[in-house]
Design an enzyme around this catalytic site. Structure first.
Site, mmCIF file in Angstrom:
data_model
loop_
_atom_site.group_PDB
_atom_site.id
_atom_site.type_symbol
_atom_site.label_atom_id
_atom_site.label_comp_id
_atom_site.label_asym_id
_atom_site.label_seq_id
_atom_site.Cartn_x
_atom_site.Cartn_y
_atom_site.Cartn_z
ATOM 1 C CB THR A 46 -12.605 -41.205 19.167
ATOM 2 O OG1 THR A 46 -12.515 -42.528 19.704
ATOM 3 C CG2 THR A 46 -11.584 -41.026 18.053
ATOM 4 C CB ALA A 48 -17.518 -44.141 21.756
ATOM 5 C CB CYS A 49 -12.149 -44.458 22.314
ATOM 6 S SG CYS A 49 -12.496 -45.146 20.694
ATOM 7 C CB SER A 50 -11.901 -40.520 25.509
ATOM 8 O OG SER A 50 -10.713 -40.599 24.767
ATOM 9 C CG LEU A 54 -9.012 -46.361 28.608
ATOM 10 C CD1 LEU A 54 -8.331 -47.720 28.690
ATOM 11 C CD2 LEU A 54 -8.049 -45.296 28.097
#
Length: 161
Positions: A46, A48-50, A54
């Site tokens: 997703t 924000a996650c990618s 992370l």
């Protein structure tokens, strides 16, 4: 009730990707010794996650280690195959221990689950970061808006260490 400082980390079975395939691990075992930084995301790949969450932990792993962090771990409500592919695509290597919480058992036990069904996602993990010392939560921050990385990013964790 959501996980808070002073709480013991929940003990549930999670899956971690390995070269031989997914391997079951107990959360209390992999998160319960030394100083651990745990961050949770609603879903791999997703935005924000990618793009932010992370990568920040991967890029600043040496700073985390210099501040005494033994393990950096990420839990996500995805399966271990997805987490393995995500880690590989983002160059996480051994910097981040990926912990698949496909059934949201850890997120639920920690009180950090959320209903993502209006986006077609079902039960997901909230976005958060925690510092855990020998299995006890020392600090935790949960994003008020799951699509942002403001209180759970690596900068905030480094400031708390």
């Amino acid at each position: 009730m959501a996980l808070a400082a002073g709480d013991q980390i929940p003990d549930v079975t999670l899956m971690t990707p390995t070269d031989e395939g997914p391997k079951p691990v107990q959360s209390a075992s992999v998160l319960g010794s030394g100083t651990v930084v745990l961050f949770g995301v609603p879903g791999a790949f997703t935005p924000a996650c990618s793009d932010t969450h992370l990568p920040g932990y991967v890029l600043r792993q040496e700073e985390l280690k210099a501040k005494g962090v033994d393990t950096v771990a990420c839990t996500s409500t995805n399966d271990a195959f997805v987490l393995g592919a995500w880690a590989e695509s983002r160059g996480a290597g051994d910097a981040v221990l990926m912990l698949a919480d496909g059934n949201a058992e850890f997120a639920t036990a920690a009180g950090l689950d959320m209903d993502g069904s209006k986006f077609g996602l079902g039960t997901r993990s909230q976005r958060y970061a925690a510092i855990i010392r020998d299995g006890v939560v020392a600090w935790v921050a949960v994003e008020p808006v799951p699509s942002t990385v403001e209180v759970s990013g690596v900068e905030q964790v480094l400031a708390q260490l």
